[in-house]
Design an enzyme around this catalytic site. Sequence first.
Site, PDB file in Angstrom:
ATOM      1  N   HIS A 215       0.778   2.640   4.285  1.00  0.00           N
ATOM      2  CA  HIS A 215      -0.166   3.760   4.316  1.00  0.00           C
ATOM      3  C   HIS A 215      -0.110   4.420   5.687  1.00  0.00           C
ATOM      4  O   HIS A 215       0.066   3.745   6.706  1.00  0.00           O
ATOM      5  CB  HIS A 215      -1.581   3.229   4.047  1.00  0.00           C
ATOM      6  CG  HIS A 215      -2.556   4.269   3.605  1.00  0.00           C
ATOM      7  ND1 HIS A 215      -2.981   5.285   4.438  1.00  0.00           N
ATOM      8  CD2 HIS A 215      -3.192   4.455   2.422  1.00  0.00           C
ATOM      9  CE1 HIS A 215      -3.846   6.035   3.778  1.00  0.00           C
ATOM     10  NE2 HIS A 215      -3.993   5.563   2.556  1.00  0.00           N
TER      11      HIS A 215
ATOM     12  N   HIS B 175     -10.696  -2.516   0.343  1.00  0.00           N
ATOM     13  CA  HIS B 175     -10.970  -1.184  -0.213  1.00  0.00           C
ATOM     14  C   HIS B 175     -11.719  -1.194  -1.545  1.00  0.00           C
ATOM     15  O   HIS B 175     -11.480  -0.367  -2.429  1.00  0.00           O
ATOM     16  CB  HIS B 175      -9.682  -0.373  -0.343  1.00  0.00           C
ATOM     17  CG  HIS B 175      -9.926   1.101  -0.111  1.00  0.00           C
ATOM     18  ND1 HIS B 175      -8.928   2.033  -0.062  1.00  0.00           N
ATOM     19  CD2 HIS B 175     -11.098   1.787   0.092  1.00  0.00           C
ATOM     20  CE1 HIS B 175      -9.439   3.232   0.154  1.00  0.00           C
ATOM     21  NE2 HIS B 175     -10.756   3.095   0.263  1.00  0.00           N
TER      22      HIS B 175
ATOM     23  N   ASP C 123       0.848  -1.195   0.000  1.00  0.00           N
ATOM     24  CA  ASP C 123       0.000   0.000   0.000  1.00  0.00           C
ATOM     25  C   ASP C 123       0.885   1.247   0.000  1.00  0.00           C
ATOM     26  O   ASP C 123       1.668   1.465   0.941  1.00  0.00           O
ATOM     27  CB  ASP C 123      -0.892  -0.014   1.243  1.00  0.00           C
ATOM     28  CG  ASP C 123      -2.062   0.952   1.147  1.00  0.00           C
ATOM     29  OD1 ASP C 123      -2.177   1.661   0.132  1.00  0.00           O
ATOM     30  OD2 ASP C 123      -2.870   0.990   2.094  1.00  0.00           O
ATOM     31  N   ASP C 124       0.787   2.060  -1.062  1.00  0.00           N
ATOM     32  CA  ASP C 124       1.524   3.330  -1.162  1.00  0.00           C
ATOM     33  C   ASP C 124       3.041   3.141  -1.176  1.00  0.00           C
ATOM     34  O   ASP C 124       3.785   4.038  -0.765  1.00  0.00           O
ATOM     35  CB  ASP C 124       1.152   4.279  -0.013  1.00  0.00           C
ATOM     36  CG  ASP C 124      -0.237   4.878  -0.160  1.00  0.00           C
ATOM     37  OD1 ASP C 124      -0.940   4.526  -1.120  1.00  0.00           O
ATOM     38  OD2 ASP C 124      -0.627   5.699   0.694  1.00  0.00           O
TER      39      ASP C 124
ATOM     40  N   LYS D 168      -5.976  -5.527   3.358  1.00  0.00           N
ATOM     41  CA  LYS D 168      -6.774  -4.376   2.940  1.00  0.00           C
ATOM     42  C   LYS D 168      -7.571  -4.693   1.670  1.00  0.00           C
ATOM     43  O   LYS D 168      -7.000  -5.066   0.658  1.00  0.00           O
ATOM     44  CB  LYS D 168      -5.856  -3.180   2.704  1.00  0.00           C
ATOM     45  CG  LYS D 168      -6.578  -1.945   2.158  1.00  0.00           C
ATOM     46  CD  LYS D 168      -5.609  -0.810   1.923  1.00  0.00           C
ATOM     47  CE  LYS D 168      -6.296   0.374   1.248  1.00  0.00           C
ATOM     48  NZ  LYS D 168      -5.366   1.494   1.031  1.00  0.00           N
TER      49      LYS D 168
ATOM     50  N   ASP E  42       0.008  -0.791  -4.958  1.00  0.00           N
ATOM     51  CA  ASP E  42      -1.205  -0.269  -5.600  1.00  0.00           C
ATOM     52  C   ASP E  42      -0.948   1.027  -6.356  1.00  0.00           C
ATOM     53  O   ASP E  42      -1.532   1.278  -7.411  1.00  0.00           O
ATOM     54  CB  ASP E  42      -2.339  -0.090  -4.582  1.00  0.00           C
ATOM     55  CG  ASP E  42      -1.981   0.843  -3.422  1.00  0.00           C
ATOM     56  OD1 ASP E  42      -0.803   1.201  -3.277  1.00  0.00           O
ATOM     57  OD2 ASP E  42      -2.902   1.208  -2.653  1.00  0.00           O
ATOM     58  N   ASN E  43      -0.061   1.878  -5.822  1.00  0.00           N
ATOM     59  CA  ASN E  43       0.240   3.174  -6.454  1.00  0.00           C
ATOM     60  C   ASN E  43       1.516   3.713  -5.829  1.00  0.00           C
ATOM     61  O   ASN E  43       2.099   3.088  -4.936  1.00  0.00           O
ATOM     62  CB  ASN E  43      -0.915   4.171  -6.261  1.00  0.00           C
ATOM     63  CG  ASN E  43      -1.466   4.218  -4.852  1.00  0.00           C
ATOM     64  OD1 ASN E  43      -2.580   3.771  -4.594  1.00  0.00           O
ATOM     65  ND2 ASN E  43      -0.682   4.739  -3.923  1.00  0.00           N
TER      66      ASN E  43
ATOM     67  N   ARG F 245      -6.751  -1.597  -7.285  1.00  0.00           N
ATOM     68  CA  ARG F 245      -7.068  -2.937  -6.772  1.00  0.00           C
ATOM     69  C   ARG F 245      -8.150  -3.614  -7.610  1.00  0.00           C
ATOM     70  O   ARG F 245      -8.094  -4.824  -7.864  1.00  0.00           O
ATOM     71  CB  ARG F 245      -7.489  -2.845  -5.307  1.00  0.00           C
ATOM     72  CG  ARG F 245      -6.346  -2.396  -4.412  1.00  0.00           C
ATOM     73  CD  ARG F 245      -6.785  -1.901  -3.036  1.00  0.00           C
ATOM     74  NE  ARG F 245      -5.662  -1.238  -2.400  1.00  0.00           N
ATOM     75  CZ  ARG F 245      -4.767  -1.842  -1.613  1.00  0.00           C
ATOM     76  NH1 ARG F 245      -4.907  -3.122  -1.334  1.00  0.00           N
ATOM     77  NH2 ARG F 245      -3.754  -1.165  -1.105  1.00  0.00           N
TER      78      ARG F 245
ATOM     79  N   LYS G 289       1.712   9.457  -5.747  1.00  0.00           N
ATOM     80  CA  LYS G 289       0.298   9.117  -5.646  1.00  0.00           C
ATOM     81  C   LYS G 289      -0.592  10.318  -5.972  1.00  0.00           C
ATOM     82  O   LYS G 289      -0.260  11.452  -5.651  1.00  0.00           O
ATOM     83  CB  LYS G 289       0.019   8.626  -4.221  1.00  0.00           C
ATOM     84  CG  LYS G 289      -1.429   8.291  -3.885  1.00  0.00           C
ATOM     85  CD  LYS G 289      -1.522   7.775  -2.462  1.00  0.00           C
ATOM     86  CE  LYS G 289      -2.962   7.498  -2.045  1.00  0.00           C
ATOM     87  NZ  LYS G 289      -3.063   6.920  -0.696  1.00  0.00           N
TER      88      LYS G 289
ATOM     89  N   CYS H 289      -5.720   4.134  -4.755  1.00  0.00           N
ATOM     90  CA  CYS H 289      -5.956   2.796  -4.229  1.00  0.00           C
ATOM     91  C   CYS H 289      -7.084   1.964  -4.857  1.00  0.00           C
ATOM     92  O   CYS H 289      -6.827   0.972  -5.523  1.00  0.00           O
ATOM     93  CB  CYS H 289      -6.196   2.918  -2.733  1.00  0.00           C
ATOM     94  SG  CYS H 289      -6.541   1.374  -1.951  1.00  0.00           S
TER      95      CYS H 289
ATOM     96  N   SER I 101      -8.545   1.712   4.019  1.00  0.00           N
ATOM     97  CA  SER I 101      -7.245   2.206   4.487  1.00  0.00           C
ATOM     98  C   SER I 101      -7.250   2.422   5.997  1.00  0.00           C
ATOM     99  O   SER I 101      -8.288   2.750   6.594  1.00  0.00           O
ATOM    100  CB  SER I 101      -6.896   3.530   3.793  1.00  0.00           C
ATOM    101  OG  SER I 101      -6.802   3.362   2.401  1.00  0.00           O
TER     102      SER I 101
END
Length: 532
Positions: A217, A128, A29-30, A126, A268-269, A72, A289, A68, A151
Site C-alpha cells: 500500500h 483495518h 495489501d493491494d 494491518k 486483499d484486493n 478482510r 482496486k 480493503c 492503512s
Amino acid sequence: MTKLVLLVIIITNVMYAKALPNIIVLFADDLGYSDNSLMHPTIETPHLESFFLDSMRFTQWYSAFHICSPSRAAMLTGRLPIRVGISGGYTGGVFSSTAAGGLPENEITWAAMLKKKSYKTAMVGKWHLGQRPQFLPTRHGFDSYFGIPYSVDMGNSAWHNTASNQPPLPLLANETIIEQPVNLNTLSQRYATAAQSFISQNKQESFALYFAFSHVHVPNFVSSAFCNRTTRGRFGDALLELDWTLGQVLESVPASIRNNTITFFTSDNGPWLIQQLSAGSAGNFFEGKTTTWEGGIRMPAAIHWPGTIQPGTISRHIVATYDVFATILALTNIDLPTDRIIDGRDLTPILRDPKNAHEIRDCIFIYKGTPNINCPLSSSSCPGLWAVRCGKHKAHFAISYSQQSCEGSHPIANASTTYQDLSDSPLIYDLDADPSEKWPLNANSDDYTQALNTILIAKAYHEAHVIPVVDQISLGSNSTYALCCDPYATDVSNCTCNPENFNVFVCSPVYPTPTVSLEADAFESIYGYRPW
C-alpha cells in the site's frame, strides 16, 4: 488403574493437540495478480516465487471485495461483507482512522473458533476493521496483536505527512499505542520479529498466525537496505521488502513441524491503479482496486501444505478469500456455526485431490457496496450487487472505472462515466475464453440468453437470503475516536509521542504524486480520505 487411565488420557490429549495443524495466513495489501517474479518481467520476489512453486497455486481465487476493510472482514468470518455490515455505500468504503464502527462483536472469526481447540493465536500487521478497543483483534479471538490498525497512508509519518485531519500513524501492541508516529523504516523487521517470536514460543502447541503485510500500500516505504534495489522503482523496492519479510516468517517454522503447518497466501484486493507507478499490476485482467472488474478482485493465491500438496500444483477451481474460514475449521475438526449463513466453502477436497475434486460452488456474488446507501441524487435506488459469476460466465449489472485515463483502453470504457446501470442489459463475458473482459457476448445470441437466465436465477435466490444489517462503515467518523498516545492532546494532529520519527530516513527519489485531481476528488468523495 486410575493413574494409568489418567496417564493414557493425558498422553492422548497431547498427541491429539500435536496432530492439529498449525495455521498461517499471509495477507498482502493491494498486491496485483501479476506482482511476483513468476508473472512480471522486472519484479523480484524470490521467496514468494519459491513459495508458489512449492504450493498449490490458484488461478481463479476471488477476493470478497474490491477494497480493503470488507475483504478482510470476509476472510476472517467466512461471510460476504454485505452480511457482516462492512461494505460502505453503494460504491463501497473502508474504515477511516477515526471510524465509529468496526467488525461487529457478534461476528465470529476463525481465530475465535480455534480457541475451542485451545489454539494459541496471534495477529501481526494491518487490521483495518475498526481502531476502537472493542473492535481490535484482541476482542476477536487473537491472544495478541502487534501492528498498525489501518492503512499506512491513513496517518502522518515521515513517508506521508500531508493529512491535517488524521493523527500520526500509531503502532499498537495489543491495545496499547507504543509508538506514534511509527518509524516505517523498521516496521517490516519488527513485524517479522513478532511473528518469529510467536512461532518460537508456541512451536510445541497448536498455533494460528494471521500476518497482514502493510506492503504494498502507498506510500511505498522501505528501509535503507531495500532503497533503490530494483528496476521496478519504489514499488518494486517495497515488494522486495515484503518478499524478504515473507521469507523471514516462513523460515522461522521449525523443520519438525513444517509438514503439519498449512500456510495461506493471498491479497486483499487488486492494485490501486490510480497511484500509477506506485501501484502494482493486474496482468492480463482489466482494471484494479475499487472496481468489480477481474483486475480488482482476481487475486494471486497459494496454499502450502508439505506432505499433502504436491509442489507446483495449479488449481483452476473457482474459490474465494472467505473460503479460508471454512477450510481452517475443516482442517481442525470444528463444526461451522449454524446460527448464520457461512458463504465460505471447505477447500480441503481440492487440496487433497485437485484432479478429482468437483467445483465447490456454482456462483460468486461480487458486491460493489451496500444497496441504496449514498445514492446520487439522480437515482432513487442503487444496486450493491454489481456482478455475478456462474461457471465460466460473468454478468455485470453495473460498472465503473477507477481511472479517468481508461478511455480507449477498453471497448466499454467511458472516461466521463463513474457509474453505469446495466441491469436492463448486463454485459456478459466468457471468462474462460476472455479473462480480460474485452469482448462481451452478443446480447442476441443463445449463449447470452442461457447464461443470463442461469445467473438471474442464482442472483434472485441469493438476494432473497441477504438480511439487511447496519453498515458499520456508514456510521462515519469522529475525531474523538482517534488513537492518541497523548491523553492531553487537544487536536489529533498533536498526538505525537515520537517526534523524532518524522525525521527518519526516506528513500529517494520517490515517484511524484499523481496530478490527475479528478481521480483524487472522486476517491475522497467515496472513501472518506484523499489518496494524495
